[in-house]
Write an enzyme that holds these catalytic residues in place. Structure first.
Site, PDB file in Angstrom:
ATOM      1  N   ARG A 102       0.660  -1.430  -0.077  1.00 35.78           N
ATOM      2  CA  ARG A 102       0.213   0.199   0.235  1.00 35.78           C
ATOM      3  C   ARG A 102       0.827   1.560  -0.224  1.00 35.78           C
ATOM      4  O   ARG A 102       1.672   1.040   0.825  1.00 35.78           O
ATOM      5  CB  ARG A 102      -0.687  -0.300   1.271  1.00 35.78           C
ATOM      6  N   LEU A 104       2.538   4.641   1.611  1.00 37.02           N
ATOM      7  CA  LEU A 104       1.992   5.363   2.139  1.00 37.02           C
ATOM      8  C   LEU A 104       2.101   7.023   2.048  1.00 37.02           C
ATOM      9  O   LEU A 104       2.216   7.507   0.910  1.00 37.02           O
ATOM     10  CB  LEU A 104       3.568   5.786   3.161  1.00 37.02           C
ATOM     11  N   THR A 119      11.641  -1.902   0.062  1.00 34.93           N
ATOM     12  CA  THR A 119      12.445  -2.998  -0.817  1.00 34.93           C
ATOM     13  C   THR A 119      11.870  -3.875  -1.723  1.00 34.93           C
ATOM     14  O   THR A 119      10.107  -3.924  -1.905  1.00 34.93           O
ATOM     15  CB  THR A 119      12.484  -5.282   0.296  1.00 34.93           C
ATOM     16  N   HIS A 120      11.831  -4.442  -2.723  1.00 35.31           N
ATOM     17  CA  HIS A 120      10.972  -4.334  -4.283  1.00 35.31           C
ATOM     18  C   HIS A 120      11.668  -5.189  -5.110  1.00 35.31           C
ATOM     19  O   HIS A 120      12.805  -5.463  -4.812  1.00 35.31           O
ATOM     20  CB  HIS A 120      11.024  -2.961  -5.147  1.00 35.31           C
ATOM     21  N   ASP A 156       7.614   3.449  -5.462  1.00 40.54           N
ATOM     22  CA  ASP A 156       8.930   2.511  -5.660  1.00 40.54           C
ATOM     23  C   ASP A 156       9.814   3.553  -6.592  1.00 40.54           C
ATOM     24  O   ASP A 156      10.765   2.967  -7.250  1.00 40.54           O
ATOM     25  CB  ASP A 156       8.287   0.809  -6.877  1.00 40.54           C
TER      26      ASP A 156
HETATM   27  C1  GRF Z   1       8.175  -9.068  -1.981  1.00 41.47           C
HETATM   28  O1  GRF Z   1       9.453  -9.340  -2.950  1.00 41.47           O
HETATM   29  C2  GRF Z   1       8.716  -7.769  -1.657  1.00 41.47           C
HETATM   30  O2  GRF Z   1       9.416  -7.124  -2.645  1.00 41.47           O
HETATM   31  C3  GRF Z   1       7.103  -7.801  -2.493  1.00 41.47           C
HETATM   32  O3  GRF Z   1       6.196  -8.951  -1.730  1.00 41.47           O
HETATM   33  C4  GRF Z   1       7.228  -9.921  -1.679  1.00 41.47           C
HETATM   34  C5  GRF Z   1       6.962 -10.228   0.220  1.00 41.47           C
HETATM   35  O4  GRF Z   1       7.007 -11.655   0.129  1.00 41.47           O
HETATM   36  N1  GRF Z   1       6.819  -6.605  -2.391  1.00 41.47           N
HETATM   37  P1  GRF Z   1       6.693 -11.768   1.976  1.00 41.47           P
HETATM   38  O5  GRF Z   1       5.411 -11.465   2.019  1.00 41.47           O
HETATM   39  O6  GRF Z   1       7.572 -11.161   2.984  1.00 41.47           O
HETATM   40  O7  GRF Z   1       7.717 -13.580   1.181  1.00 41.47           O
END
Ligand code: GRF
Length: 204
Positions: A102, A104, A119-120, A156
């Site tokens: 979501r 922010l 993290t992406h 992002d």
């Molecule tokens: C990660 O790849 C993150 O970058 C993305 O969703 C995933 C999260 O995985 N936005 P998890 O729920 O921690 O297994």
């Protein structure tokens, strides 16, 4: 807000940060943070925007959890403010969006944006958004990866702190590629958190 003393800390003086994790999903990244023995951070709480499996993972580890669900608020702004207030209760030095699906908003970012990272699962600025792995595959890239970046209002799009690349393999589908990315993503996230704790990355 994070004390300036932490942000300006000299490299080499270890600090265990008060880390707050926001997540929406299965929680494998959060689990990795919980299990990492060399993390220079203490997870003070895990928050979600929905009844996500990540909450059970955190609870099993004995961590405080909270859920701030947009469905319980009449406006997006009210949800955003409630999230900011929930985070404030735990006085974090660092907020990590680890699969928090979501955007922010301004109330949150005014209070916490300076110390929030995300993290992406793609090599930003390519493939922002919720379908990053699918989009990268559809574009036919030979190399993908993950990015840890600072959070700003645009999705992002904040300044990049670190990236890791990995090859797309023949036969990869969205699920197999995302799982491989996540194994790399976990380590990258730990590295970035530790660098912040050591003052090697400064979120000023
Ligand atoms: C990660 O790849 C993150 O970058 C993305 O969703 C995933 C999260 O995985 N936005 P998890 O729920 O921690 O297994």
């Amino acid at each position: 807000m994070v004390p300036d003393s932490i942000l300006s800390q000299k490299a080499g003086s270890p600090k265990r940060l008060r880390l707050l994790v926001l997540a929406s999903g299965t929680g494998s990244l959060t689990q990795a943070l919980i299990e990492t023995t060399n993390l220079r951070a203490e997870i003070v709480a895990v928050g979600a925007d929905r009844p996500a499996p990540v909450l059970a993972i955190a609870e099993q580890a004995g961590l405080p959890t909270f859920q701030i669900n947009p469905a319980d608020f009449s406006t997006r702004e009210a949800w955003d403010q409630a999230l900011a207030s929930a985070v404030a209760q735990y006085r974090p030095d660092l907020v990590v969006s680890a699969g928090f699906m979501r955007l922010l908003g301004s109330a949150f970012l005014t209070q916490w944006g300076r110390i929030t990272i995300n993290t992406h699962p793609a090599l930003l600025p390519n493939f922002p958004g919720a379908q990053a792995v699918r989009d990268a595959l559809a574009a036919g890239v030979a190399v993908s990866g993950c990015t840890v970046h600072r959070v700003i209002a645009e999705m992002d799009a904040g300044p990049i702190l670190a990236q890791r690349r990995l090859p797309v393999l023949p036969g990869d589908d969205e699920s197999s590629l995302h799982e491989r990315i996540k194994t790399v993503e976990r380590n990258l996230l730990v590295e970035v958190i530790n660098h912040i704790a050591l003052g090697a990355i400064v979120l000023a």
